[in-house]
Design a protein around this motif. Structure first.
Motif: not given
Length: 332
Positions: A36, A141, A213, A215, A265, A268
């Motif tokens: 990210t 995040h 996007l 994620v 990712d 997350v």
């Protein structure tokens, strides 16, 4: 005042040369571990290098002014309205040290060995700083806000599972124009994962303005791949979308879905995934603190030299209603 150590006198040229090499050699290694952050740093115009300032702000279009129809010499209404406001952020500072001791000098005698040691220590510092910027503790995040001085205002706060309460960017979520969309997969991705994603994509898209996007963490991403096994096996593959191509050009593995790039990712949080329109995100970075390695100094009371890698910036969002969060997708 700090003095010049025998290490810095002997290996000053090596350190200078290695410093010139560090950005191209290490930067790719660092950002590639944090997808990210890599995407926000390099694609979709998210990153903004600025000179500085006391605070940072970006304008927000919260509502449209009143337009009107008229005929011939009809009277026109003049109304400015209150269609704009601002989202605010403050500077967040981060650093990581690069330290080489006198014992390191003894054990790695010679310019080539010292150069390798320097690059290894510097890479460690850059990786640590990259994790702090791109991670879930204090980075993009995280659950930080503009008020948490040791955390970036993170995606957990910008794209919240609590959509109608609290504040972010000094604006209250009780305003209908300052609310993201949250969709619950209800711990059954195989049954409702893809339908929930389609629903969310339709709700946050407006005309040609679509999210770029998605994620996911590792578990949700695996469930997403499982749900698409039949599609991948039996359907003719379609060319990647513009968004997916931009992400894959950065070296991030991505699946093209509904015109979006879907990536994994590991930062997350559990049972959370994001669907983001990156046009409205702004990773604002002070141009002289963009992962910059400072000068090496040697203290008078220690046998080592040390420097810091510096970063300063903040993450802002100017449209929450263009963002979505998917909850409880870790279970298939």
């Amino acid at each position: 005042m700090a003095g010049e150590s025998s290490f810095s006198r002997t290996y000053g040229d090596v350190l200078s040369l290695s410093g010139d090499q560090i950005r191209p050699v290490i930067a790719d290694v660092v950002t590639s571990r944090y997808p990210t952050l890599l995407i926000m740093n390099n694609a979709f115009g998210v990153k903004e290098l600025v000179a500085g300032g006391i605070e940072m702000a970006r304008p927000i279009l919260k509502e449209l002014i009143n337009s009107q129809s008229y005929t011939d010499m009809g009277t026109l209404t003049i109304e400015r309205g209150a269609s704009l406001t601002r989202v605010w952020g403050v500077w967040k500072q981060k650093s990581a040290p690069v330290v080489v001791s006198g014992l390191d000098m003894i054990q790695n005698n010679g310019p080539e060995m010292v150069g390798d040691l320097f690059l290894a220590r510097a890479e460690n510092a850059f990786l640590s700083l990259g994790e702090r910027i791109g991670g879930s503790t204090a980075g993009i995040h995280s659950d930080g806000t503009e008020s948490t001085v040791l955390q970036l205002a993170g995606l957990q706060s910008w794209v919240s599972t609590t959509t109608t309460s609290g504040t972010i960017g000094r604006l209250a979520r009780t305003n209908s124009w300052w609310q993201n969309i949250a969709v619950d997969i209800a711990n059954d991705f195989s049954a409702s994962g893809l339908s929930s994603m389609r629903s969310l994509a339709l709700r946050i898209g407006r005309g040609t303005e679509k999210p770029h996007l998605v994620v996911f963490n590792r578990l949700t991403f695996q469930n997403f791949l499982t749900a698409h096994t039949a599609t991948i096996n039996y359907n003719i593959p379609q060319p990647p979308s513009v968004a997916a191509s931009a992400v894959m050009d950065l070296g991030v593995p991505a699946i093209s879905w509904f015109g979006m790039a879907v990536v994994q990712d590991d930062f997350v949080p559990a049972n959370r995934g994001y669907m983001l329109n990156l046009r409205h995100f702004h990773l604002i970075v002070q141009r002289d603190r963009d992962m910059v390695l400072g000068d090496f100094l040697s203290p008078v009371d220690g046998d080592y030299i040390a420097a810091h890698v510096f970063w300063a910036g903040e993450l802002l969002c100017t449209s929450l209603r263009a963002q979505g969060v998917l909850q409880n997708g870790d279970t298939d």
